[in-house]
Motif scaffolding. Structure first.
Motif, PDB file in Angstrom:
ATOM      1  N   GLY A  93       0.807  -1.213   0.000  1.00  0.00           N
ATOM      2  CA  GLY A  93       0.000   0.000   0.000  1.00  0.00           C
ATOM      3  C   GLY A  93       0.838   1.259   0.000  1.00  0.00           C
ATOM      4  O   GLY A  93       0.538   2.229  -0.712  1.00  0.00           O
ATOM      5  N   THR A  94       1.912   1.260   0.806  1.00  0.00           N
ATOM      6  CA  THR A  94       2.811   2.422   0.834  1.00  0.00           C
ATOM      7  C   THR A  94       3.502   2.594  -0.504  1.00  0.00           C
ATOM      8  O   THR A  94       3.645   3.713  -1.014  1.00  0.00           O
ATOM      9  CB  THR A  94       3.852   2.251   1.950  1.00  0.00           C
ATOM     10  OG1 THR A  94       3.193   2.164   3.211  1.00  0.00           O
ATOM     11  CG2 THR A  94       4.823   3.420   1.975  1.00  0.00           C
ATOM     12  N   THR A  95       3.937   1.478  -1.101  1.00  0.00           N
ATOM     13  CA  THR A  95       4.573   1.548  -2.413  1.00  0.00           C
ATOM     14  C   THR A  95       3.619   2.115  -3.452  1.00  0.00           C
ATOM     15  O   THR A  95       3.995   2.950  -4.285  1.00  0.00           O
ATOM     16  CB  THR A  95       5.035   0.144  -2.851  1.00  0.00           C
ATOM     17  OG1 THR A  95       5.881  -0.412  -1.841  1.00  0.00           O
ATOM     18  CG2 THR A  95       5.809   0.208  -4.153  1.00  0.00           C
ATOM     19  N   ALA A  96       2.354   1.680  -3.401  1.00  0.00           N
ATOM     20  CA  ALA A  96       1.358   2.184  -4.350  1.00  0.00           C
ATOM     21  C   ALA A  96       1.107   3.671  -4.158  1.00  0.00           C
ATOM     22  O   ALA A  96       0.940   4.414  -5.122  1.00  0.00           O
ATOM     23  CB  ALA A  96       0.049   1.403  -4.187  1.00  0.00           C
ATOM     24  N   ASP A 307      -1.050  20.766 -19.944  1.00  0.00           N
ATOM     25  CA  ASP A 307      -1.527  19.443 -19.562  1.00  0.00           C
ATOM     26  C   ASP A 307      -0.405  18.690 -18.858  1.00  0.00           C
ATOM     27  O   ASP A 307       0.364  17.992 -19.486  1.00  0.00           O
ATOM     28  CB  ASP A 307      -1.975  18.662 -20.797  1.00  0.00           C
ATOM     29  CG  ASP A 307      -2.477  17.287 -20.425  1.00  0.00           C
ATOM     30  OD1 ASP A 307      -2.766  16.503 -21.325  1.00  0.00           O
ATOM     31  OD2 ASP A 307      -2.563  16.997 -19.225  1.00  0.00           O
ATOM     32  N   PRO A 308      -0.285  18.886 -17.549  1.00  0.00           N
ATOM     33  CA  PRO A 308       0.800  18.231 -16.836  1.00  0.00           C
ATOM     34  C   PRO A 308       0.489  16.790 -16.494  1.00  0.00           C
ATOM     35  O   PRO A 308       1.085  16.218 -15.625  1.00  0.00           O
ATOM     36  CB  PRO A 308       0.917  19.072 -15.558  1.00  0.00           C
ATOM     37  CG  PRO A 308      -0.475  19.531 -15.299  1.00  0.00           C
ATOM     38  CD  PRO A 308      -1.086  19.737 -16.657  1.00  0.00           C
ATOM     39  N   GLY A 309      -0.473  16.206 -17.142  1.00  0.00           N
ATOM     40  CA  GLY A 309      -0.880  14.853 -16.799  1.00  0.00           C
ATOM     41  C   GLY A 309       0.211  13.838 -17.066  1.00  0.00           C
ATOM     42  O   GLY A 309       1.041  14.011 -17.922  1.00  0.00           O
ATOM     43  N   VAL A 310       0.158  12.741 -16.323  1.00  0.00           N
ATOM     44  CA  VAL A 310       1.138  11.693 -16.447  1.00  0.00           C
ATOM     45  C   VAL A 310       0.439  10.387 -16.695  1.00  0.00           C
ATOM     46  O   VAL A 310      -0.698  10.199 -16.333  1.00  0.00           O
ATOM     47  CB  VAL A 310       1.969  11.603 -15.169  1.00  0.00           C
ATOM     48  CG1 VAL A 310       2.959  10.480 -15.266  1.00  0.00           C
ATOM     49  CG2 VAL A 310       2.682  12.900 -14.965  1.00  0.00           C
ATOM     50  N   ASP A 311       1.177   9.535 -17.268  1.00  0.00           N
ATOM     51  CA  ASP A 311       0.667   8.230 -17.588  1.00  0.00           C
ATOM     52  C   ASP A 311       0.044   7.486 -16.440  1.00  0.00           C
ATOM     53  O   ASP A 311       0.571   7.437 -15.373  1.00  0.00           O
ATOM     54  CB  ASP A 311       1.876   7.431 -18.029  1.00  0.00           C
ATOM     55  CG  ASP A 311       1.563   5.979 -18.033  1.00  0.00           C
ATOM     56  OD1 ASP A 311       2.420   5.225 -17.648  1.00  0.00           O
ATOM     57  OD2 ASP A 311       0.487   5.622 -18.412  1.00  0.00           O
ATOM     58  N   PRO A 312      -1.086   6.833 -16.702  1.00  0.00           N
ATOM     59  CA  PRO A 312      -1.582   5.878 -15.756  1.00  0.00           C
ATOM     60  C   PRO A 312      -0.657   4.696 -15.659  1.00  0.00           C
ATOM     61  O   PRO A 312      -0.785   3.905 -14.762  1.00  0.00           O
ATOM     62  CB  PRO A 312      -2.901   5.443 -16.367  1.00  0.00           C
ATOM     63  CG  PRO A 312      -3.180   6.338 -17.481  1.00  0.00           C
ATOM     64  CD  PRO A 312      -1.950   7.071 -17.815  1.00  0.00           C
ATOM     65  N   GLY A 313       0.068   4.552 -16.732  1.00  0.00           N
ATOM     66  CA  GLY A 313       0.945   3.414 -16.755  1.00  0.00           C
ATOM     67  C   GLY A 313       1.728   3.265 -15.588  1.00  0.00           C
ATOM     68  O   GLY A 313       1.976   2.219 -15.166  1.00  0.00           O
ATOM     69  N   GLY A 314       1.880   3.784 -15.313  1.00  0.00           N
ATOM     70  CA  GLY A 314       2.503   3.503 -14.312  1.00  0.00           C
ATOM     71  C   GLY A 314       1.912   3.131 -13.265  1.00  0.00           C
ATOM     72  O   GLY A 314       1.957   3.215 -12.454  1.00  0.00           O
ATOM     73  N   ASP A 315       0.984   2.818 -13.330  1.00  0.00           N
ATOM     74  CA  ASP A 315       0.407   2.358 -12.125  1.00  0.00           C
ATOM     75  C   ASP A 315      -0.421   3.457 -11.607  1.00  0.00           C
ATOM     76  O   ASP A 315      -0.746   4.318 -12.308  1.00  0.00           O
ATOM     77  CB  ASP A 315       1.485   2.030 -11.176  1.00  0.00           C
ATOM     78  CG  ASP A 315       1.836   0.656 -11.412  1.00  0.00           C
ATOM     79  OD1 ASP A 315       2.630   0.193 -10.708  1.00  0.00           O
ATOM     80  OD2 ASP A 315       1.280   0.041 -12.254  1.00  0.00           O
ATOM     81  N   PRO A 316      -0.809   3.557 -10.343  1.00  0.00           N
ATOM     82  CA  PRO A 316      -1.640   4.647  -9.912  1.00  0.00           C
ATOM     83  C   PRO A 316      -0.947   5.908 -10.274  1.00  0.00           C
ATOM     84  O   PRO A 316       0.126   6.133  -9.841  1.00  0.00           O
ATOM     85  CB  PRO A 316      -1.724   4.469  -8.433  1.00  0.00           C
ATOM     86  CG  PRO A 316      -0.914   3.301  -8.092  1.00  0.00           C
ATOM     87  CD  PRO A 316      -0.290   2.775  -9.313  1.00  0.00           C
TER      88      PRO A 316
END
Length: 340
Positions: A93-96, A307-316
């Motif tokens: 959970g902490t890692t996520a 648009d400073p958005g970042v990939d979901p890819g990465g995970d959360p």
């Protein structure tokens, strides 16, 4: 149907952190990752060579090399740090949650690196997000997980690797089809992890059911399940909906880890997660306010294409206020898949 798809997506994407925990108990991180990506790369190469030949048209060696670097950052570097942190004792959970600060950090760096506008509200969201991480990390450490203090810095390296991949991908001008990009990324990761495993003498698979269960979990649930639903929801509901769902990964993973592995989930964890979700709301409102100001012309300091958005890819981790902008590398601008 949409609700069921969303639930399935959150669960299968969060399963990547749980799968890492499962694998950590039976083999080294590089061993698990090597055997996760070897069969996946083989399947994707087969698909690319048969039904996906059109995906490679027009691509140069330079385009493929850039995608290989993006894959090395967004998959190899990111996943190795996540798995290693969990093996060191950092809770899933902490890692996520640490991984979930990716859009906030990328939003802060978008100004100096891409010349994009970052509002004051978004800076407040970044501060809140980092505060939430600090609260959860402190609670995790106090619970006596056995992880050394520096182990909590390892997931930050992975998060920064994802951010670097995002900005590199944003500078790519040649559209790359999703199948081609994912194939290059996974083949790159298979090579990287195989070389590391061979160099460390950890290439041999473990003759335990738990090891192969973890590998199967990661390939089926995390990769095909998570990514399959990601693209399906992206096409049906758009990038904003996908990005919003991404921010449910940290609390779901924390609850899952507590139930499955007995990881700490006390009041401090709840408080930190609540602060983190609050940061998401703040950043979302800051993005909406920036867009409204740009459209109305009331604030000339707002860049209309910010648009400073970042990939979901990465995970959360993606800006829930990201707009659908012209595609780069075969996906909405600002998105890099991490290969979960």
């Amino acid at each position: 149907m949409n609700v069921l798809l969303s639930i399935g997506f959150v669960l299968t994407w969060s399963s990547g952190f749980i799968g890492a925990k499962l694998g950590a108990g039976s083999a080294d991180a590089v061993t698990v990752l090597m055997w996760r990506f070897l069969p996946l790369a083989a399947v994707l190469v087969l698909l690319a060579a048969t039904v996906g030949r059109a995906s490679w048209r027009g691509l140069t060696a330079r385009d493929l090399g850039r995608q290989a670097v993006v894959g090395a950052l967004s998959q190899s570097g990111y996943l190795l740090t996540v798995y290693h942190a969990i093996q060191l004792g950092v809770s899933s959970g902490t890692t996520a949650l640490i991984d979930g600060t990716q859009p906030l950090v990328a939003g802060a760096l978008a100004g100096p690196l891409l010349g994009q506008y970052v509002s004051r509200t978004q800076w407040v969201g970044l501060a809140l997000g980092l505060t939430g991480v600090a609260v959860v990390t402190a609670g995790d450490a106090a619970a006596g997980t056995g992880a050394p203090w520096w182990a909590y810095l390892v997931p930050f390296l992975g998060m920064l690797s994802l951010v670097a991949a995002t900005f590199l991908d944003r500078r790519t001008r040649t559209p790359v089809a999703p199948l081609a990009a994912m194939t290059v990324h996974c083949v790159t990761s298979a090579v990287v992890f195989s070389v590391l495993a061979l160099a460390l003498g950890a290439a041999a698979p473990v003759a335990e059911t738990s090891f192969w269960a973890a590998v199967g979990w990661l390939v089926v649930l995390s990769t095909f399940g998570g990514y399959g639903l990601y693209w399906l929801i992206l096409r049906r509901g758009g990038v904003t909906r996908v990005n919003t769902l991404m921010f449910l990964m940290a609390p779901v993973t924390a609850l899952w880890g507590a139930a499955m592995f007995g990881e700490p989930f006390g009041p401090q964890t709840v408080l930190g997660l609540a602060i983190g979700l609050g940061a998401v709301v703040v950043v979302h409102r800051g993005r909406a306010g920036a867009d409204a100001g740009a459209d109305s012309g009331a604030d000339p300091g707002v860049h209309p294409e910010a648009d400073p958005g970042v990939d979901p890819g990465g995970d959360p981790g993606a800006d829930p206020g990201a707009k659908v902008t012209p595609a780069v590398s075969g996906r909405p601008a600002g998105q890099v898949r991490s290969g979960r």
